[in-house]
Scaffold this motif. Structure first.
Motif, PDB file in Angstrom:
ATOM      1  N   GLY A 134      -8.222 -10.576   0.496  1.00  0.00           N
ATOM      2  CA  GLY A 134      -9.451  -9.870   0.865  1.00  0.00           C
ATOM      3  C   GLY A 134      -9.245  -8.689   1.795  1.00  0.00           C
ATOM      4  O   GLY A 134     -10.127  -8.390   2.607  1.00  0.00           O
ATOM      5  N   VAL A 135      -8.119  -7.999   1.667  1.00  0.00           N
ATOM      6  CA  VAL A 135      -7.845  -6.860   2.544  1.00  0.00           C
ATOM      7  C   VAL A 135      -8.637  -5.642   2.060  1.00  0.00           C
ATOM      8  O   VAL A 135      -8.452  -5.171   0.931  1.00  0.00           O
ATOM      9  N   TYR A 183      -8.782  -3.023  -1.797  1.00  0.00           N
ATOM     10  CA  TYR A 183      -9.797  -2.832  -2.840  1.00  0.00           C
ATOM     11  C   TYR A 183     -10.448  -1.460  -2.762  1.00  0.00           C
ATOM     12  O   TYR A 183     -10.948  -0.935  -3.762  1.00  0.00           O
ATOM     13  N   GLU A 184     -10.416  -0.811  -1.606  1.00  0.00           N
ATOM     14  CA  GLU A 184     -10.879   0.577  -1.529  1.00  0.00           C
ATOM     15  C   GLU A 184      -9.946   1.489  -2.324  1.00  0.00           C
ATOM     16  O   GLU A 184     -10.399   2.409  -3.025  1.00  0.00           O
ATOM     17  N   GLY A 213      -0.007  -9.522  -4.893  1.00  0.00           N
ATOM     18  CA  GLY A 213      -0.912 -10.309  -5.716  1.00  0.00           C
ATOM     19  C   GLY A 213      -2.183  -9.595  -6.133  1.00  0.00           C
ATOM     20  O   GLY A 213      -3.014 -10.163  -6.850  1.00  0.00           O
ATOM     21  N   TYR A 214      -2.345  -8.342  -5.716  1.00  0.00           N
ATOM     22  CA  TYR A 214      -3.582  -7.624  -6.038  1.00  0.00           C
ATOM     23  C   TYR A 214      -3.572  -7.020  -7.441  1.00  0.00           C
ATOM     24  O   TYR A 214      -4.616  -6.610  -7.940  1.00  0.00           O
ATOM     25  N   TYR A 228      -0.261  -0.392   4.017  1.00  0.00           N
ATOM     26  CA  TYR A 228      -0.826  -1.394   4.917  1.00  0.00           C
ATOM     27  C   TYR A 228       0.292  -2.098   5.696  1.00  0.00           C
ATOM     28  O   TYR A 228       0.179  -2.330   6.909  1.00  0.00           O
ATOM     29  N   MET A 229       1.373  -2.413   5.001  1.00  0.00           N
ATOM     30  CA  MET A 229       2.502  -3.071   5.656  1.00  0.00           C
ATOM     31  C   MET A 229       3.097  -2.191   6.742  1.00  0.00           C
ATOM     32  O   MET A 229       3.418  -2.660   7.835  1.00  0.00           O
ATOM     33  N   ASP A 230       3.234  -0.901   6.443  1.00  0.00           N
ATOM     34  CA  ASP A 230       3.791   0.033   7.436  1.00  0.00           C
ATOM     35  C   ASP A 230       2.886   0.133   8.667  1.00  0.00           C
ATOM     36  O   ASP A 230       3.356   0.061   9.813  1.00  0.00           O
ATOM     37  N   LYS A 231       1.600   0.312   8.426  1.00  0.00           N
ATOM     38  CA  LYS A 231       0.661   0.541   9.525  1.00  0.00           C
ATOM     39  C   LYS A 231       0.486  -0.684  10.407  1.00  0.00           C
ATOM     40  O   LYS A 231       0.173  -0.570  11.597  1.00  0.00           O
TER      41      LYS A 231
END
Length: 454
Positions: free
Chosen positions: A48-49, A53-54, A274-275, A320-323
């Motif tokens: 649900g990140v 989805y954006e 998994g997305y 996302y992982m980097d940030k």
């Protein structure tokens, strides 16, 4: 409930998932589960990140599909560049596929083609370990030393698994490290000499053995020795990082722990978290130069290869992982998780071994911890324990154990890489309760030998 969907176990009833948030999944009945295995060691950044989805919506508004023979796309180009920057050494060329099985099979094809294009068509064998799992397609299954998954299709498969695993807890040679002098690594050279290096294209290995061993992790000197042997005999080294890659072990790729650069990396699972379905083979410049100067075509490909929608999703996952310093968190929390599992090992004699790297951890379950005696498979200990955990609101992943692949029990504990220390405490609490239930059941049935190891 009537269903037309073929389930993993035909005729079995499964709860219906409603939604996921972070490390948790929620059923339609409102029950909460800790996703203690990230599904199939896949949901690396949790569920649900919003940012993901954006990114899905933005790309869907542009284009979701093009065929790779007609167009490239910005997301695919950018993702390939990001993977090349993340991969070690000169692994700079990326071939996108849809699953880990396709990624390892593509690696197989590239390795064979590399030698074909140099006038060595006889180099077609791929060596692998007798304890290994590289996928469920016929090509990837041929490379897999997972007897239970091979046996139904054995007549159709190549007999590639030939090398002993670095399985210190249940050493196939009945030796102990370090006095063994890495006999398991030397076994690779012995297999090469027996088969003939002129017939072998590559050796493939999971840096940390997953489903066929429950997070078996080798001594530090193992992979440098393996790489040196491969180079000595002009054999490519393929690292199957489908499970271990993308930060799972506390490094972007697990081979980074040993400063070893493979010739090809297969990755997937956590790449998309998994997305979306997505995987890749990452190939060295040395290999690509031969193909570029030859046929210029890698003989592999799939309808959805380099799909722009999936590529955009994977880019969002990596951003996302980097940030959020996800890889660093995996390293930190992995140390904490292992500590918690080792404390459970002290409490419960059914735990024979605790092992792993980062947030890819395994526990091996045994009948007799002193003798390291496994349960027989027909006792279904792994299935029983997973069921108990699930009823208690914890999802763990099944693995086999034992040197033969036909006996032994293990589970993988591999939560999302975003997990916190407090959430690990919660996970360990449910695991402890589940182990109490399992131990009580086994004691009542007389299946557990209770005596302390020295």
């Amino acid at each position: 409930m009537n269903t037309h969907l073929i389930k993993p176990l035909v005729g079995e009833s499964y709860p219906v998932v409603d939604y996921g948030r972070g490390i948790y999944l929620f059923g339609k009945d409102g029950k909460k589960y800790i996703d203690g295995s990230s599904g199939a060691v896949t949901a690396n950044i949790g569920h649900g990140v919003k940012e993901i989805y954006e990114a899905m919506c933005r790309q869907a508004e542009k284009v979701s599909f093009v065929y790779r023979s007609h167009f490239t796309s910005e997301p695919a180009e950018e993702l390939a560049e990001k993977l090349a920057q993340s991969a070690p050494g000169d692994l700079n060329a990326v071939f996108f596929v849809n699953s880990g099985s396709e990624a390892t099979e593509t690696a197989l094809k590239v390795a064979i083609q590399y030698f074909q294009e140099q006038g060595q068509p006889e180099k077609i064998q791929i060596l692998s370990r007798r304890t290994s799992y590289h996928g469920i397609t016929l090509g990837s299954l041929s490379m897999s030393g997972h007897p239970l998954r091979r046996q139904r299709f054995e007549p159709l498969l190549e007999d590639f698994p030939a090398v002993a695993p670095p399985y210190c807890y249940q050493c196939p040679f009945k030796l102990s490290y370090p006095s063994c002098k890495m006999k398991c690594a030397d076994d690779l050279e012995e297999a090469i000499l027996s088969i003939g290096s002129e017939n072998i294209a590559a050796f493939i290995a999971e840096p940390v053995i997953g489903a066929s061993g429950g997070a078996i992790t080798p001594p530090d000197e193992y992979y440098p020795r393996v790489k040196a042997i491969c180079e000595k005999y002009n054999i490519l080294f393929i690292a199957d990082e489908v499970m271990t890659g993308m930060g799972r072990t506390g490094k972007m790729f697990a081979m980074d722990h040993w400063d070893v650069v493979p010739d090809i990396i297969a990755t997937g699972k956590g790449m998309s978290a998994g997305y979306t379905p997505m995987a890749a083979a990452i190939v060295s410049d040395r290999i690509m130069k031969v193909i570029e100067n030859g046929t210029k075509v890698i003989m592999s490909g799939h309808t959805f290869s380099a799909n722009p929608f999936s590529a955009a999703v994977c880019l969002a996952v990596m951003d996302y992982m980097d940030k959020n310093n996800v890889v660093q968190n995996a390293q930190k929390q992995g140390i904490y998780l292992i500590e918690k599992l080792k404390k459970l090992q002290e409490e419960f004699e059914v735990i024979g071994d605790v092992r792993g790297k980062g947030l890819l951890c395994g526990i091996e379950l045994v009948r007799d911890r002193t003798a390291r005696e496994p349960f027989s498979l027909n006792e279904k200990i792994t299935e029983t324990f997973i069921s108990i955990c699930f009823e208690n609101g914890l999802i763990v992943y099944p693995a086999v154990a034992g040197v033969t692949g036909f006996s032994g029990d293990a589970v993988i504990i591999a939560p999302p890489l975003t997990i916190t220390s407090e959430e690990i405490d919660e996970l360990a609490g449910i695991l402890s309760s589940s182990l109490k239930q399992l131990t009580g059941k086994l004691e009542q049935e007389g299946k557990l030998i209770l005596k302390r190891a020295n």
